[in-house]
Enzyme design. Structure first.
Site, PDB file in Angstrom:
ATOM      1  N   LYS A 146      36.768 -16.723 -36.574  1.00  0.00           N
ATOM      2  CA  LYS A 146      37.757 -17.681 -37.375  1.00  0.00           C
ATOM      3  C   LYS A 146      36.534 -18.195 -38.502  1.00  0.00           C
ATOM      4  CE  LYS A 146      39.251 -20.322 -33.657  1.00  0.00           C
ATOM      5  NZ  LYS A 146      39.623 -21.984 -32.496  1.00  0.00           N
ATOM      6  N   LYS A 189      48.642 -10.532 -28.797  1.00  0.00           N
ATOM      7  CA  LYS A 189      49.344 -11.330 -27.886  1.00  0.00           C
ATOM      8  C   LYS A 189      49.832 -12.456 -29.016  1.00  0.00           C
ATOM      9  CE  LYS A 189      46.725 -16.125 -26.504  1.00  0.00           C
ATOM     10  NZ  LYS A 189      44.985 -17.111 -26.280  1.00  0.00           N
ATOM     11  N   LYS A 234      50.564 -18.765 -30.899  1.00  0.00           N
ATOM     12  CA  LYS A 234      51.461 -19.914 -31.112  1.00  0.00           C
ATOM     13  C   LYS A 234      51.625 -20.745 -32.429  1.00  0.00           C
ATOM     14  CE  LYS A 234      48.059 -23.646 -29.359  1.00  0.00           C
ATOM     15  NZ  LYS A 234      47.817 -24.775 -29.569  1.00  0.00           N
TER      16      LYS A 234
END
Ligand code: TRP
Length: 326
Positions: free
Chosen positions: A110, A192, A195
């Protein structure tokens, strides 16, 4: 068993979250003591627009209920309504080493992706997560693979505290669903399904309208050999088979047989239809919950009160042990 898990109110709840997380939670509600939260304090590690943030938190909560998470069976609440999380997080942060935090894969990831906002919360994020879990003395924490390292740190913190101050915390076990079909991006089936993907075609939200769902499946990336079989060298088709199987309950083998000799076009339509059929009742219930904000907030607050009672008991014990005057 007591089970704890949480989801951050960022992006949207995708069919990947639904299959990989929410469906497991639903199954756990009977026969266990489940606590599920919306981790809005964790979401604050990324800049949030206040209005959107508030709306998304309400929306996620309504989606929890629409999926069948039941406030009569489980405790459902929003993290920031339970101040004990922040209180315990501070105490635990003084017992966690910077070296432990800055080696976390997710922190490194991140930090690389948000160079303009490497805030302290990004670093101490796993301590807040440890506080979430330890406050409720959870035995089991269902999480995705990406959270396993945070859970190991939670265990280390719990053991460290218990060794120093005497038995206080339950050392939680991770529960990482084994086969539980990994749902990948419709545009890049090797990754993946995220979201928060910027490409809306890459993911399907559980509250997407039917036409959007159909469109996204029609555009899903596949390959050119036109055989509908599950195999490692066919990630797009394998992903669609997993989705089809998860939403119809049919096994992958049965689905392969059903679509033998059919073209990709027909197959994609069938997957889209299966997903639309399964999600329609959820989308309808979601609209109902969202139409009564007062009731939604009442359910939310009721959950927070229940959570807070458990959390406060643990926090008092912790304070006493470390020498705070209570
Ligand atoms: N960090 C988790 C995620 O991004 C969300 C989360 C916050 C969580 N607190 C938790 C998960 C406690 C399990 C237990 O997926």
């Amino acid at each position: 068993m007591r089970i704890y898990s949480a989801i951050q109110p960022t992006g949207c709840i995708t069919i990947g979250n639904y299959i990989g997380a929410v469906k497991n939670w639903l199954a756990m509600q009977d026969g266990n003591e489940c606590i599920f939260s919306i981790a809005n304090q964790h979401a604050l590690t990324v800049r949030q627009d206040p209005q959107e943030f508030r709306a998304r938190t309400l929306s996620f909560f309504a989606q929890f209920l629409a999926c069948g998470l039941d406030p009569e069976k489980s405790i459902l609440y929003v993290q920031s309504h339970v101040p004990q999380h922040s209180e315990l997080a501070w105490i635990l942060s003084c017992m966690t080493y910077i070296g432990e935090l800055d080696r976390m894969t997710q922190f490194k990831d991140k930090s690389r992706k948000n160079e303009d906002n490497i805030n302290a919360g990004l670093l101490t994020y796993p301590v807040l997560m440890a506080a979430d879990i330890l406050l409720y003395k959870a035995d089991v924490v269902p999480v995705g693979k990406d959270q396993k390292q945070h859970l190991e740190l939670t265990r280390d913190i719990a053991i460290r505290f218990n060794n120093r101050f005497g038995e206080t915390f339950v050392v939680p076990e991770p529960y990482i669903p084994k086969q539980g079909a990994k749902i990948t991006s419709l545009q890049n089936p090797l990754e993946k399904m995220s979201k928060s993907d910027k490409d809306a075609n890459a993911m399907v939200s559980i509250i997407d309208p039917p036409d959007a769902i159909m469109r996204k499946f029609k555009r899903a990336v596949t390959d050119s050999d036109n055989r509908i079989v599950f195999s490692e060298d066919k990630p797009g088709i394998s992903n669609l088979l997993s989705i089809y199987s998860a939403f119809t309950g049919e096994s992958i083998e049965e689905a392969e047989k059903r679509f033998e000799g059919k073209g990709y076009g027909d197959f994609k339509l069938a997957v889209g239809e299966a997903v639309v059929d399964a999600l329609t009742p959820i989308r309808n219930k979601y609209a109902e919950y969202l139409s009564d904000k007062a009731e939604l907030e009442r359910i939310m607050k009721e959950g927070a009160e229940k959570a807070s009672r458990i959390a406060e008991r643990t926090l008092q014990k912790v304070k006493k042990k470390i020498g705070f005057i209570i």
